[in-house]
Design an enzyme around this catalytic site. Structure first.
Site, short mmCIF file in Angstrom:
data_model
loop_
_atom_site.label_atom_id
_atom_site.label_comp_id
_atom_site.label_asym_id
_atom_site.label_seq_id
_atom_site.Cartn_x
_atom_site.Cartn_y
_atom_site.Cartn_z
CG HIS A 297 -1.85 -1.27 1.38
ND1 HIS A 297 -1.67 -2.07 2.31
CD2 HIS A 297 -2.96 -1.64 0.74
CE1 HIS A 297 -2.64 -3.14 2.29
NE2 HIS A 297 -3.37 -2.71 1.05
NE ARG B 274 -8.02 -12.77 1.78
CZ ARG B 274 -8.54 -11.81 0.74
NH1 ARG B 274 -7.99 -11.19 0.08
NH2 ARG B 274 -9.90 -11.42 1.11
P1 AMP Z 1 -6.20 -4.32 -0.56
O1 AMP Z 1 -6.02 -3.40 0.72
O2 AMP Z 1 -5.63 -5.75 -0.56
O3 AMP Z 1 -7.60 -4.15 -0.99
O4 AMP Z 1 -5.30 -3.63 -1.38
C1 AMP Z 1 -5.31 -2.04 -1.87
C2 AMP Z 1 -4.75 -2.09 -2.81
O5 AMP Z 1 -2.99 -2.25 -2.68
C3 AMP Z 1 -5.10 -2.76 -4.09
O6 AMP Z 1 -4.87 -1.78 -5.29
C4 AMP Z 1 -3.79 -3.92 -4.22
O7 AMP Z 1 -3.69 -4.20 -5.64
C5 AMP Z 1 -2.71 -2.99 -3.60
N1 AMP Z 1 -1.63 -4.02 -3.01
C6 AMP Z 1 -1.85 -4.79 -2.48
N2 AMP Z 1 -0.61 -5.50 -2.06
C7 AMP Z 1 0.20 -4.95 -3.02
C8 AMP Z 1 1.54 -5.42 -3.14
N3 AMP Z 1 2.10 -6.21 -2.62
N4 AMP Z 1 2.19 -4.49 -4.29
C9 AMP Z 1 1.52 -3.57 -4.87
N5 AMP Z 1 0.42 -3.18 -4.58
C10 AMP Z 1 -0.40 -4.09 -3.64
#
Ligand code: AMP
Length: 289
Positions: free
Chosen positions: A46, A196
């Site tokens: 993030h 996760r």
């Molecule tokens: P989430 O909180 O998992 O819904 O993710 C929010 C945003 O962060 C989404 O656009 C994800 O694709 C991005 N994201 C999550 N993990 C990563 C990562 N390891 N590298 C780049 N972006 C990420």
């Protein structure tokens, strides 16, 4: 005023009316705005999105909303890690201007009935395994984009199918926003950073990097002339041999349409999803041809 930079930890904005008022004031001052949607449990992945957003716009809004409509009945909505105070501190350190953290009732008031659905893109790969998941994602992201009205919105390539779907919906619905993808942030051993990953025990954590390694092997083999379907079959088998419990898919697709590719043709992307204990891990890499 709460929620501003340089005035202590960000205080969440809870309503779309307050969000709009804050964004309108910035717009009136001629400033540009970037939105970074998240479900919290914030980590360096993030952080990379926020950094990219900071580089693109004058003001960065991060949203924090664990969206119930993108979780299936048997999925981990209740168990999904939540720590708003830690996330607010993270976003303050990352120099975010506004944290938008609406309650479920603010996003889905009584009588809410609309769904944004993208047949073709939303029902394959993860969508085939998680029916309705991308309807939930597309609907909530469109709501966030309409509520915040940003110039830019940033999404991770880690969730590649999500990125493709959001680009499609924003274009189809003529939203005046630039959707930007950010490369996947990985641990030193290649595992894509994910909220996760916290579900993995030490033995599973040792197995998990095989997801990325197996994708890399398949890319090398296809680039060296191996047949795509065979390389994918062998990739799925290699994940089982490495200790994954179940492979949902191991596929090579057109990076714009997500249509399966039988023969190498750019732009191509290799994607995989597999279960390891309680965790369902996804990853993907570009196939340079
Ligand atoms: P989430 O909180 O998992 O819904 O993710 C929010 C945003 O962060 C989404 O656009 C994800 O694709 C991005 N994201 C999550 N993990 C990563 C990562 N390891 N590298 C780049 N972006 C990420």
């Amino acid at each position: 005023m709460s929620g501003s930079r340089g005035e202590g930890t960000l205080v969440p904005v809870r309503t779309k009316a307050d969000l709009r008022a804050r964004v309108s004031a910035w717009r009136a001052a001629g400033e540009t705005i970037a939105l970074v949607p998240t479900m919290g449990a914030l980590h360096v992945g993030h952080g990379a999105l926020i950094e990219a957003a900071r580089g693109a716009a004058d003001r960065v809004v991060a949203s924090l909303f664990v969206n119930p409509t993108q979780f299936g009945p048997q999925e981990d909505f209740a168990a999904y890690p939540r720590d708003e105070a830690a996330d607010a501190a993270f976003l303050t350190r990352a120099d975010v201007d506004l944290l938008y953290a609406p309650a479920v009732a603010e996003m889905y008031p009584d009588g809410f009935a609309t769904t944004v659905s993208v047949p073709g893109l939303g029902d394959r790969l993860c969508g085939a395994i998680r029916p309705g998941h991308f309807d939930g994602v597309a609907t909530v992201v469109m709501k966030l984009l309409i509520q915040a009205g940003p110039d830019f919105a940033f999404f991770g390539e880690k969730d590649f199918q999500q990125l493709v779907i959001i680009r499609r919906v924003a274009a189809d619905l003529d939203l005046p926003v630039r959707i930007e993808g950010v490369p996947t942030v990985r641990e030193g051993d290649g595992l894509a950073v994910s909220s996760r990953n916290a579900y993995l025990d030490p033995a599973q954590r040792a197995i998990a990097p095989a997801l990325h390694g197996t994708l890399q092997d398949a890319v090398r083999r296809i680039a060296a002339g191996a047949e795509i379907s065979l390389a994918c079959e062998e990739g799925a088998a290699a994940l089982g041999a490495a200790g994954f419990d179940k492979v949902d898919y191991f596929a090579c697709v057109d990076a714009r349409t997500l249509a399966p590719l039988a023969a190498p043709s750019p732009p191509a992307r290799l994607l995989a999803a597999a279960h390891l204990g309680r965790a369902r891990l996804i990853d993907n890499i570009a196939l340079a041809l």
